[in-house]
Design a protein around this motif. Structure first.
Motif, PDB file in Angstrom:
ATOM      1  N   PHE A  31       1.283   5.033   2.293  1.00 27.18           N
ATOM      2  CA  PHE A  31       0.722   4.501   1.046  1.00 27.18           C
ATOM      3  C   PHE A  31      -0.515   3.630   1.265  1.00 27.18           C
ATOM      4  CE2 PHE A  31       5.162   5.609   0.338  1.00 27.18           C
ATOM      5  CZ  PHE A  31       4.962   6.634  -0.585  1.00 27.18           C
ATOM      6  N   PRO A  32      -0.496   2.633   2.144  1.00 31.28           N
ATOM      7  CA  PRO A  32      -1.767   1.943   2.407  1.00 31.28           C
ATOM      8  C   PRO A  32      -2.805   2.857   3.048  1.00 31.28           C
ATOM      9  CG  PRO A  32      -0.059   1.164   3.902  1.00 31.28           C
ATOM     10  CD  PRO A  32       0.617   1.991   2.856  1.00 31.28           C
ATOM     11  N   LEU A  33      -2.344   3.846   3.815  1.00 26.95           N
ATOM     12  CA  LEU A  33      -3.271   4.787   4.448  1.00 26.95           C
ATOM     13  C   LEU A  33      -4.016   5.601   3.397  1.00 26.95           C
ATOM     14  CD1 LEU A  33      -4.415   6.192   6.937  1.00 26.95           C
ATOM     15  CD2 LEU A  33      -2.340   7.605   7.024  1.00 26.95           C
ATOM     16  N   VAL A  34      -3.294   6.213   2.471  1.00 29.50           N
ATOM     17  CA  VAL A  34      -3.930   6.997   1.410  1.00 29.50           C
ATOM     18  C   VAL A  34      -4.764   6.090   0.514  1.00 29.50           C
ATOM     19  CG1 VAL A  34      -3.497   8.371  -0.683  1.00 29.50           C
ATOM     20  CG2 VAL A  34      -2.260   8.881   1.441  1.00 29.50           C
ATOM     21  N   ALA A  35      -4.256   4.881   0.243  1.00 31.87           N
ATOM     22  CA  ALA A  35      -5.016   3.954  -0.603  1.00 31.87           C
ATOM     23  C   ALA A  35      -6.376   3.645   0.001  1.00 31.87           C
ATOM     24  CB  ALA A  35      -4.218   2.667  -0.797  1.00 31.87           C
ATOM     25  N   ALA A  36      -6.410   3.394   1.319  1.00 25.94           N
ATOM     26  CA  ALA A  36      -7.685   3.100   1.971  1.00 25.94           C
ATOM     27  C   ALA A  36      -8.610   4.306   1.959  1.00 25.94           C
ATOM     28  CB  ALA A  36      -7.435   2.640   3.408  1.00 25.94           C
ATOM     29  N   VAL A  37      -8.031   5.496   2.149  1.00 27.00           N
ATOM     30  CA  VAL A  37      -8.845   6.717   2.195  1.00 27.00           C
ATOM     31  C   VAL A  37      -9.495   6.995   0.848  1.00 27.00           C
ATOM     32  CG1 VAL A  37      -8.717   9.226   2.425  1.00 27.00           C
ATOM     33  CG2 VAL A  37      -7.613   7.769   4.134  1.00 27.00           C
ATOM     34  N   ALA A  49       6.757   6.272  -7.396  1.00 29.81           N
ATOM     35  CA  ALA A  49       6.215   5.003  -7.888  1.00 29.81           C
ATOM     36  C   ALA A  49       5.043   4.542  -7.035  1.00 29.81           C
ATOM     37  CB  ALA A  49       7.311   3.939  -7.894  1.00 29.81           C
ATOM     38  N   MET A  50       5.223   4.537  -5.718  1.00 29.78           N
ATOM     39  CA  MET A  50       4.159   4.044  -4.839  1.00 29.78           C
ATOM     40  C   MET A  50       2.963   4.985  -4.827  1.00 29.78           C
ATOM     41  SD  MET A  50       6.245   2.245  -1.678  1.00 29.78           S
ATOM     42  CE  MET A  50       7.489   3.510  -1.440  1.00 29.78           C
ATOM     43  N   SER A  51       3.200   6.285  -4.904  1.00 32.01           N
ATOM     44  CA  SER A  51       2.094   7.246  -4.926  1.00 32.01           C
ATOM     45  C   SER A  51       1.232   7.070  -6.168  1.00 32.01           C
ATOM     46  CB  SER A  51       2.638   8.675  -4.863  1.00 32.01           C
ATOM     47  OG  SER A  51       3.320   8.915  -3.643  1.00 32.01           O
ATOM     48  N   LEU A  52       1.863   6.909  -7.322  1.00 28.48           N
ATOM     49  CA  LEU A  52       1.110   6.742  -8.558  1.00 28.48           C
ATOM     50  C   LEU A  52       0.384   5.400  -8.583  1.00 28.48           C
ATOM     51  CD1 LEU A  52       3.706   8.235 -11.060  1.00 28.48           C
ATOM     52  CD2 LEU A  52       1.587   9.314 -10.245  1.00 28.48           C
ATOM     53  N   ALA A  53       1.014   4.378  -8.010  1.00 28.03           N
ATOM     54  CA  ALA A  53       0.346   3.074  -7.926  1.00 28.03           C
ATOM     55  C   ALA A  53      -0.903   3.165  -7.051  1.00 28.03           C
ATOM     56  CB  ALA A  53       1.313   2.028  -7.371  1.00 28.03           C
ATOM     57  N   VAL A  54      -0.794   3.902  -5.946  1.00 30.72           N
ATOM     58  CA  VAL A  54      -1.946   4.104  -5.073  1.00 30.72           C
ATOM     59  C   VAL A  54      -3.036   4.883  -5.798  1.00 30.72           C
ATOM     60  CG1 VAL A  54      -2.714   5.394  -3.035  1.00 30.72           C
ATOM     61  CG2 VAL A  54      -0.743   3.862  -2.888  1.00 30.72           C
ATOM     62  N   ALA A  55      -2.656   5.904  -6.563  1.00 35.97           N
ATOM     63  CA  ALA A  55      -3.650   6.691  -7.310  1.00 35.97           C
ATOM     64  C   ALA A  55      -4.473   5.796  -8.221  1.00 35.97           C
ATOM     65  CB  ALA A  55      -2.951   7.783  -8.116  1.00 35.97           C
ATOM     66  N   GLY A  56      -3.819   4.830  -8.871  1.00 38.24           N
ATOM     67  CA  GLY A  56      -4.522   3.953  -9.785  1.00 38.24           C
ATOM     68  C   GLY A  56      -5.606   3.122  -9.134  1.00 38.24           C
ATOM     69  N   ARG A 109       3.392  -6.877  -3.567  1.00 35.20           N
ATOM     70  CA  ARG A 109       2.888  -8.145  -3.023  1.00 35.20           C
ATOM     71  C   ARG A 109       2.093  -7.911  -1.749  1.00 35.20           C
ATOM     72  NH1 ARG A 109       4.604 -10.762   1.149  1.00 35.20           N
ATOM     73  NH2 ARG A 109       6.602  -9.633   1.194  1.00 35.20           N
ATOM     74  N   ILE A 110       2.647  -7.111  -0.831  1.00 32.26           N
ATOM     75  CA  ILE A 110       1.975  -6.859   0.447  1.00 32.26           C
ATOM     76  C   ILE A 110       0.643  -6.152   0.235  1.00 32.26           C
ATOM     77  CG2 ILE A 110       2.153  -5.506   2.590  1.00 32.26           C
ATOM     78  CD1 ILE A 110       5.199  -6.146   2.500  1.00 32.26           C
ATOM     79  N   MET A 111       0.630  -5.157  -0.650  1.00 29.30           N
ATOM     80  CA  MET A 111      -0.627  -4.465  -0.937  1.00 29.30           C
ATOM     81  C   MET A 111      -1.608  -5.390  -1.649  1.00 29.30           C
ATOM     82  SD  MET A 111      -0.631  -1.359   0.277  1.00 29.30           S
ATOM     83  CE  MET A 111      -1.874  -0.514  -0.695  1.00 29.30           C
ATOM     84  N   GLY A 112      -1.096  -6.290  -2.497  1.00 26.04           N
ATOM     85  CA  GLY A 112      -1.966  -7.243  -3.168  1.00 26.04           C
ATOM     86  C   GLY A 112      -2.674  -8.162  -2.191  1.00 26.04           C
ATOM     87  N   GLU A 113      -2.042  -8.451  -1.061  1.00 23.21           N
ATOM     88  CA  GLU A 113      -2.642  -9.337  -0.058  1.00 23.21           C
ATOM     89  C   GLU A 113      -3.859  -8.719   0.617  1.00 23.21           C
ATOM     90  OE1 GLU A 113       0.654 -10.197   2.461  1.00 23.21           O
ATOM     91  OE2 GLU A 113       1.550 -11.667   1.078  1.00 23.21           O
ATOM     92  N   ILE A 114      -4.014  -7.391   0.524  1.00 28.77           N
ATOM     93  CA  ILE A 114      -5.204  -6.744   1.092  1.00 28.77           C
ATOM     94  C   ILE A 114      -6.154  -6.259  -0.007  1.00 28.77           C
ATOM     95  CG2 ILE A 114      -4.159  -6.104   3.303  1.00 28.77           C
ATOM     96  CD1 ILE A 114      -3.705  -3.278   2.123  1.00 28.77           C
ATOM     97  N   GLY A 115      -5.894  -6.720  -1.236  1.00 33.94           N
ATOM     98  CA  GLY A 115      -6.847  -6.462  -2.310  1.00 33.94           C
ATOM     99  C   GLY A 115      -6.428  -5.485  -3.378  1.00 33.94           C
ATOM    100  N   ALA A 116      -5.227  -4.915  -3.297  1.00 35.88           N
ATOM    101  CA  ALA A 116      -4.794  -3.953  -4.312  1.00 35.88           C
ATOM    102  C   ALA A 116      -4.641  -4.637  -5.664  1.00 35.88           C
ATOM    103  CB  ALA A 116      -3.467  -3.302  -3.892  1.00 35.88           C
TER     104      ALA A 116
END
Length: 438
Positions: A243-249, A393-400, A425-432
């Motif tokens: 999830f963080p991997l796809v989000a960054a990509v 849930a996490m995939s759709l959140a990443v898509a957004g 929370r963890i993803m929010g700490e890197i800017g999500a």
């Protein structure tokens, strides 16, 4: 809980939690051993907590001390639970423990949440019957829990279609408890990296298994053999790393994902290779055990392209990969994924319908998903639903995070605690840009 996911740029370093697949295997094999085992860095997600509760129902003692779980096996071996066994949302616990329960004399009833009560169990019940046990489902003509199994089973030969690797792993874990040789034959094995993971754990706990490492279609286990107790650290989870991997990509963000598992023991690690084949800028630093994303400055729109990928070895990555494919140029064909229809939800159908709400073009077949990528063009905000499936849930959140507009609203978003506690929370700490709307 509803989460609003807004277009974002990520940066910094993120660490994902321990592996669910490793944690559950560790807990069950510790309960089958003698003495006390120590599990370091266990995943504390809902499925692993369900596993801890289930092995306690069979007589094990579980002590949770921060980042260490201590599991003491019952002195005289597992015993029949005094009440129905509730596995929560965990298909792994369900399929692993059913044949283990069938090594005991008497009946054990299994149930779980609404999702679990749609999971097919006919093949594992038949396997138990083939070994001299018995079993039935509680609802006539419905191949799903609640169901009951009766032991004791005996060593022998079992043939299985092989699509459900968790059922095969459960049979392998039970076989060392039996007297004589148990032979498990698979007609068409799927999710093969998870079969290898089980074999590796069996070897680590002192159980000898004869099998072909290439084909993984026949397993011979002589019993009885004794599991030995252990102390072992659980590696980070590649299913969560997706999830963080796809989000960054898809956002073109420069990100480091730390403390990754470089052992090759998790099939989901293939997602990094798939994304790289699609043109993503991903470098694995084996010495630091980290993934570096977009550190060359390529960004995303100039490099992501579609392709055809057989995902039978890592079907849990399909939801995340289908999101990445929406941001690629051209078609992406995810094949040999029929098993995905029998996970927490029908992930093929639901990823198609929910991504379509965001403007993506997808087609589905019985065992494939075809995504018509546009480089992210034409995607828009909308309300979508997780259907209480953590990976959806996490995939759709990443898509957004990659879509312009007022934000993608994910309904029933709290289910990610199954495999990634603290995800938002963890993803929010890197800017999500995740905002709780409740």
């Amino acid at each position: 809980m509803n989460i609003l996911s807004k277009k974002s740029s990520l940066s910094g370093t993120v660490t994902v939690p321990g592996s669910k697949s490793h944690t559950i295997r560790a807990c069950i094999m510790a309960a089958l051993a003698s003495g006390t085992s120590e599990i370091l860095n266990p995943l504390t997600g809902a499925d692993c907590l369900s596993c801890a509760e289930v092995i306690q129902a069979f007589g094990a003692l579980v002590e949770m001390d921060g980042n260490i779980w201590r599991i003491t096996a019952p002195e005289k071996g597992l015993r029949l639970p005094s009440s129905p066994v509730d596995v929560g949302n965990s298909g792994s616990v369900l399929y692993f423990m059913a044949p283990i329960a069938a090594t005991l004399p008497g009946w054990t009833e299994f149930t779980g949440d609404a999702s679990i009560c749609t999971r097919p169990v006919g093949q594992i019940i038949q396997a138990i019957k083939d070994l001299g046990g018995d079993g039935f489902t509680a609802r006539k003509d419905i191949d799903a829990p609640p169901f009951s199994v009766r032991g004791p089973i005996h060593a022998g030969r079992v043939e299985h279609e092989g699509a459900f690797s968790q059922q095969i792993s459960g049979l392998m874990m039970a076989a060392p408890l039996l007297h004589g040789q148990t032979e498990i034959i698979l007609r068409n094995p799927k999710e093969m990296p998870f079969l290898q993971m089980t074999c590796d754990w069996l070897d680590f706990t002192g159980i000898h298994v004869r099998y072909d490492r290439e084909k993984l279609n026949r397993f011979e286990i002589e019993g009885p053999q004794k599991y030995r107790s252990f102390r072992r650290e659980i590696p980070s989870d590649w299913g969560s790393t997706a999830f963080p991997l796809v989000a960054a990509v898809i956002t073109g963000s420069k990100l480091e994902i730390a403390n990754i598992d470089t052992s090759g023991s998790q099939g989901d690690s293939a997602i990094a290779g798939v994304l790289s084949a699609m043109g993503a800028d991903i470098v694995m630093d084996s010495e630091k055990k980290s993934l570096l994303v977009n550190h060359s400055g390529k960004g995303r729109l100039s490099c992501l392209r579609g392709g055809t990928f057989n995902c039978s070895g890592f079907p849990d990555a399909v939801p995340a990969l289908s999101v990445a494919a929406c941001f690629a140029e051209g078609d992406t064909h995810l094949t040999d994924i029929g098993i995905v229809r029998h996970k927490e939800t029908d992930r093929i159908a639901l990823m198609r319908t929910e991504l379509a709400k965001l403007g993506a073009g997808l087609e589905e077949g019985s065992d494939y998903l075809l995504i018509h990528g546009t480089g992210g063009k034409g995607l828009h905000d909308a309300a979508v639903n997780s259907y209480d499936d953590h990976r959806i849930a996490m995939s759709l959140a990443v898509a957004g995070l990659g879509i312009e507009g007022n934000g993608v609203l994910i309904e029933n978003a709290e289910c990610c605690t199954v495999s990634f506690p603290g995800f938002y929370r963890i993803m929010g700490e890197i800017g999500a840009g995740f905002v709780c709307m409740d």
